[in-house]
Design a protein around this motif. Structure first.
Motif, short mmCIF file in Angstrom:
data_model
loop_
_atom_site.label_atom_id
_atom_site.label_comp_id
_atom_site.label_asym_id
_atom_site.label_seq_id
_atom_site.Cartn_x
_atom_site.Cartn_y
_atom_site.Cartn_z
N LEU A 1 -46.13 88.41 -21.89
CA LEU A 1 -47.48 88.79 -22.33
C LEU A 1 -48.24 89.54 -21.24
O LEU A 1 -49.46 89.40 -21.09
N GLY A 2 -47.50 90.29 -20.43
CA GLY A 2 -48.14 91.09 -19.39
C GLY A 2 -48.58 90.31 -18.19
O GLY A 2 -49.39 90.80 -17.39
N MET A 3 -48.08 89.10 -18.02
CA MET A 3 -48.45 88.28 -16.86
C MET A 3 -47.24 87.48 -16.38
O MET A 3 -46.28 87.30 -17.13
N LYS A 4 -47.29 87.03 -15.16
CA LYS A 4 -46.20 86.22 -14.60
C LYS A 4 -46.50 84.75 -14.81
O LYS A 4 -47.52 84.24 -14.38
N LEU A 5 -45.56 84.09 -15.49
CA LEU A 5 -45.71 82.66 -15.78
C LEU A 5 -44.58 81.89 -15.12
O LEU A 5 -43.47 82.39 -14.98
N SER A 6 -44.87 80.66 -14.76
CA SER A 6 -43.88 79.81 -14.11
C SER A 6 -42.72 79.50 -15.05
O SER A 6 -42.91 79.30 -16.26
N LYS A 7 -41.50 79.48 -14.51
CA LYS A 7 -40.33 79.13 -15.32
C LYS A 7 -40.44 77.72 -15.87
O LYS A 7 -39.88 77.40 -16.92
N HIS A 8 -41.17 76.87 -15.16
CA HIS A 8 -41.38 75.50 -15.60
C HIS A 8 -42.04 75.48 -16.98
O HIS A 8 -41.73 74.61 -17.81
N ILE A 9 -42.92 76.44 -17.23
CA ILE A 9 -43.61 76.51 -18.52
C ILE A 9 -42.62 76.74 -19.65
O ILE A 9 -42.70 76.10 -20.71
N PHE A 10 -41.66 77.64 -19.45
CA PHE A 10 -40.70 77.99 -20.50
C PHE A 10 -39.71 76.86 -20.77
O PHE A 10 -39.02 76.88 -21.79
N GLN A 11 -39.63 75.90 -19.86
CA GLN A 11 -38.75 74.75 -20.08
C GLN A 11 -39.38 73.74 -21.04
O GLN A 11 -38.69 72.89 -21.60
N HIS A 12 -40.70 73.85 -21.25
CA HIS A 12 -41.40 72.88 -22.08
C HIS A 12 -42.11 73.49 -23.28
O HIS A 12 -42.48 72.77 -24.22
N LEU A 13 -42.33 74.81 -23.26
CA LEU A 13 -43.02 75.47 -24.36
C LEU A 13 -42.20 76.64 -24.88
O LEU A 13 -41.56 77.33 -24.09
N THR A 14 -42.24 76.86 -26.18
CA THR A 14 -41.57 78.02 -26.75
C THR A 14 -42.48 79.24 -26.55
O THR A 14 -43.67 79.10 -26.27
N THR A 15 -41.90 80.43 -26.74
CA THR A 15 -42.70 81.64 -26.58
C THR A 15 -43.82 81.70 -27.63
O THR A 15 -44.92 82.19 -27.34
#
Length: 223
Positions: free
Chosen positions: A63-77
């Motif tokens: 979404l045009g920003m850098k997000l922690s990989k930890h987030i993607f381990q717990h939330l879907t896109t």
């Protein structure tokens, strides 16, 4: 008178130097000291590139920003997109941050059972620089931490959207709202219905799609 010393002839001196050159040995590297392969010198930046490739990147762009990989381990896109809608609703000054009051409202919208004191503590735990506001990354981290305490508000809103989307076109039009008013005997003028659409319509197509519907429902707490 003392006798003059005879000087050495030039020829004699040349002969001596020539003799020395004949006796001087040429230095040669021993064969065992020469490696079979000599690698070429590294290209500029090669070592830095190798270091980057060998280091695990802990962020991912979305979404045009850098997000922690930890987030993607717990939330879907899709969940991240939904949460961005909530975040943007309360980021009224477009600063890409929300303050304590906005955080409390956002958590309430998402169905989290948290008190005012708990929200204040949550803010303090994440806001390490004491700026008094949270970024979207910070917000996602809090959601992940309290994930088990929330209800799926977005699923509820999507189901509500299908009730308004009578023709299954993926949007709510003025015609749709008039029809709903007739069926449910709700008295609203055409001007009022147009104002409702104009309030939620962000792309200017004179209709309300699912994302716009969710956004206006979150903003006005109409659920």
């Amino acid at each position: 008178m003392p006798k003059k010393k005879k000087s050495k002839s030039k020829g004699a001196s040349r002969g001596d130097s020539a003799g020395k050159e004949k006796t001087r040995k040429k230095f040669e590297f021993p064969e065992e000291a020469i490696p079979d392969y000599i690698p070429p010198p590294p290209v500029t930046g090669h070592q830095l590139l190798a270091a980057l490739q060998s280091t695990e990147i802990n962020e991912r762009e979305f979404l045009g920003m850098k997000l922690s990989k930890h987030i993607f381990q717990h939330l879907t896109t899709q969940e991240i997109r939904d949460l961005k809608v909530v975040f943007d609703v309360f980021d009224v000054d477009n600063s890409n941050t929300i303050d304590l009051k906005e955080l409390r409202r956002a958590m309430k919208i998402l169905g989290f059972r948290v008190s005012r004191a708990e929200v204040k503590q949550m803010m303090a735990d994440v806001d390490l620089t004491r700026r008094g506001c949270l970024t979207f990354n910070d917000f996602l981290a809090l959601v992940v931490e309290r994930q088990s305490d929330s209800r799926d508000i977005f699923d509820e809103l999507r189901q509500a959207f299908t009730v308004f989307d009578l023709d299954n076109e993926g949007k709510i039009t003025l015609h749709t709202l008039k029809r709903l008013c007739r069926e449910h005997k709700v008295r609203l003028s055409e001007r009022e219905l147009r104002d409702m659409i104009r309030e939620a319509d962000h792309n200017g197509d004179d209709a309300v799609d699912e994302n716009e519907f969710i956004g206006i429902m979150l903003k006005t707490n109409l659920f």
